[in-house]
Design an enzyme around this catalytic site. Structure first.
Site, PDB file in Angstrom:
ATOM      1  N   LYS A 216       0.829  -1.211   0.000  1.00 48.07           N
ATOM      2  CA  LYS A 216       0.000   0.000   0.000  1.00 48.07           C
ATOM      3  C   LYS A 216       0.865   1.265   0.000  1.00 48.07           C
ATOM      4  O   LYS A 216       0.628   2.195  -0.776  1.00 48.07           O
ATOM      5  CB  LYS A 216      -0.955  -0.022   1.202  1.00 48.07           C
ATOM      6  CG  LYS A 216      -1.950  -1.185   1.182  1.00 48.07           C
ATOM      7  CD  LYS A 216      -2.951  -1.124   2.305  1.00 48.07           C
ATOM      8  CE  LYS A 216      -2.359  -1.370   3.674  1.00 48.07           C
ATOM      9  NZ  LYS A 216      -1.793  -2.740   3.839  1.00 48.07           N
TER      10      LYS A 216
ATOM     11  N   ASP B 109      -0.982   6.771   6.551  1.00 47.31           N
ATOM     12  CA  ASP B 109      -0.954   5.338   6.827  1.00 47.31           C
ATOM     13  C   ASP B 109      -1.758   5.054   8.098  1.00 47.31           C
ATOM     14  O   ASP B 109      -1.848   5.897   8.992  1.00 47.31           O
ATOM     15  CB  ASP B 109       0.488   4.880   7.009  1.00 47.31           C
ATOM     16  CG  ASP B 109       0.643   3.383   6.870  1.00 47.31           C
ATOM     17  OD1 ASP B 109      -0.311   2.716   6.406  1.00 47.31           O
ATOM     18  OD2 ASP B 109       1.717   2.856   7.211  1.00 47.31           O
TER      19      ASP B 109
ATOM     20  N   THR C 201      -5.220  -1.244   7.517  1.00 48.67           N
ATOM     21  CA  THR C 201      -5.279  -2.704   7.645  1.00 48.67           C
ATOM     22  C   THR C 201      -6.599  -3.135   8.281  1.00 48.67           C
ATOM     23  O   THR C 201      -6.892  -4.317   8.371  1.00 48.67           O
ATOM     24  CB  THR C 201      -4.115  -3.208   8.524  1.00 48.67           C
ATOM     25  OG1 THR C 201      -4.147  -2.512   9.780  1.00 48.67           O
ATOM     26  CG2 THR C 201      -2.772  -2.950   7.849  1.00 48.67           C
TER      27      THR C 201
ATOM     28  N   ARG D 135       6.468  -7.826   1.661  1.00 46.15           N
ATOM     29  CA  ARG D 135       7.369  -7.308   2.695  1.00 46.15           C
ATOM     30  C   ARG D 135       8.142  -8.436   3.362  1.00 46.15           C
ATOM     31  O   ARG D 135       9.341  -8.320   3.619  1.00 46.15           O
ATOM     32  CB  ARG D 135       6.572  -6.527   3.745  1.00 46.15           C
ATOM     33  CG  ARG D 135       7.449  -5.916   4.847  1.00 46.15           C
ATOM     34  CD  ARG D 135       6.597  -5.237   5.906  1.00 46.15           C
ATOM     35  NE  ARG D 135       5.888  -4.088   5.350  1.00 46.15           N
ATOM     36  CZ  ARG D 135       4.843  -3.521   5.933  1.00 46.15           C
ATOM     37  NH1 ARG D 135       4.367  -4.014   7.068  1.00 46.15           N
ATOM     38  NH2 ARG D 135       4.264  -2.482   5.379  1.00 46.15           N
TER      39      ARG D 135
END
Length: 317
Positions: A53, A98, A147, A206
């Site tokens: 993202k 974020d 998330t 990741r």
């Protein structure tokens, strides 16, 4: 030998691997915004951690050739925090927030007019002399990432014109990412070596990049000509990552439920105390993957290990 481990993220859509549907959509929306001579509509990126993202937000800024300001919902506690950021933006800039679901309610309310009308209302003065002044803002784009989209309020959610949902990556896409980044590191990684890393990466780029870096370290010390499947297995077993991508903490979690509590339903707080881990880490990182691979069930009474999870634990006995 290239010893830079920090520049593995793609910088443009052409190099962005996976999430093909998202990639196609955002490419079209960027082209449309450029053709209209307007800013990109506000975007909300949702999905589990580590799926790209933040990377996509930076790519969008690069594709639009504009500046991006990065912050996180957890640090935006006061109205002045967000007001200062918004008034510093220039025409066409991107503000990336974020974990936007963690934003303070008072700050969120300022975003409503900023996103919809490109203006914010600020209060100057105190008591009876206080008055509200509306400040116009240049047109900009907010990209929010979360998330936990279920924690977003309806008023905030409704102000995003573009909503993109990220999903876990398949082995093929992860292998391509790993091979591409191994090339950047000038590491001679074979295709079956890349697949082995991908299988243990929990569907997450990741984690794939993190494991690749540890294989890279192992390779530098042991100096093999080719990094193949067998070499990767040795490297990842050395750091405690098994064939399912589980680490020591994952196994401790399963063993605690099964052995310590006899596989009777266990609550989150009890587990948190037993394995000395924060509840948020358990819920957002450990449990989702264990559920996805069929090792764990969350029942109304608590967590239990599944039959498949039991077979996994008993194979090492």
């Amino acid at each position: 030998m290239n010893n830079s481990l920090n520049n593995l993220r793609p910088l443009n859509l052409k190099d962005y691997i996976g999430q093909d549907n998202i990639k196609k959509q955002i490419e079209l929306f960027i082209k449309a915004a450029v053709e209209r001579g307007d800013v990109l509509d506000h975007c909300l990126l949702t999905g589990p951690p580590g799926l790209g993202k933040t990377t996509l937000a930076n790519i969008i800024a690069n594709e639009l050739n504009t500046d991006i300001t990065i912050t996180t919902g957890a640090v935006l506690n006061k109205k002045g925090d967000i007001a200062g950021i918004l008034t510093s933006l220039r025409e066409g800039d991107i503000l990336f927030i974020d974990e936007i679901h963690r934003i303070n309610k008072a700050v969120e309310e300022i975003l409503y007019s900023a996103m919809e009308d490109f203006a914010i209302d600020i209060v100057v003065g105190k008591n009876r002399s206080a008055k509200s002044i509306r400040l116009s803002l240049p047109k900009f784009t907010i990209i929010g990432a979360t998330t936990r989209s279920g924690l977003l309020s309806s008023p905030l959610m409704s102000r995003f014109g573009i909503i993109l949902n990220f999903d876990f990556y398949d082995i093929n896409s992860l292998s391509k990412i790993i091979l591409k980044n191994a090339s950047k590191l000038e590491m001679n990684l074979t295709e079956n070596g890349a697949v082995e890393i991908a299988k243990r990466s929990r569907g997450t780029p990741r984690i794939a990049n993190r494991l690749l870096k540890r294989v890279y370290d192992y390779w530098i010390v042991h100096g093999e000509a080719k990094v193949n499947k067998d070499f990767v297995k040795k490297a990842l077993e050395f750091i405690g990552v098994d064939e399912y991508g589980l680490n020591l903490k994952d196994r401790q979690y399963l063993e605690t439920i099964f052995y310590k509590f006899g596989n009777k339903p266990v609550g989150l707080k009890t587990l948190s105390s037993a394995i000395h881990e924060e509840p948020d880490v358990i819920e957002s990182i450990i449990e989702p993957y264990l559920i996805r691979i069929g090792f764990l069930n969350k029942t109304p009474k608590g967590r239990v290990v599944t039959e498949r999870g039991i077979r996994y634990l008993e194979k090492d006995l």
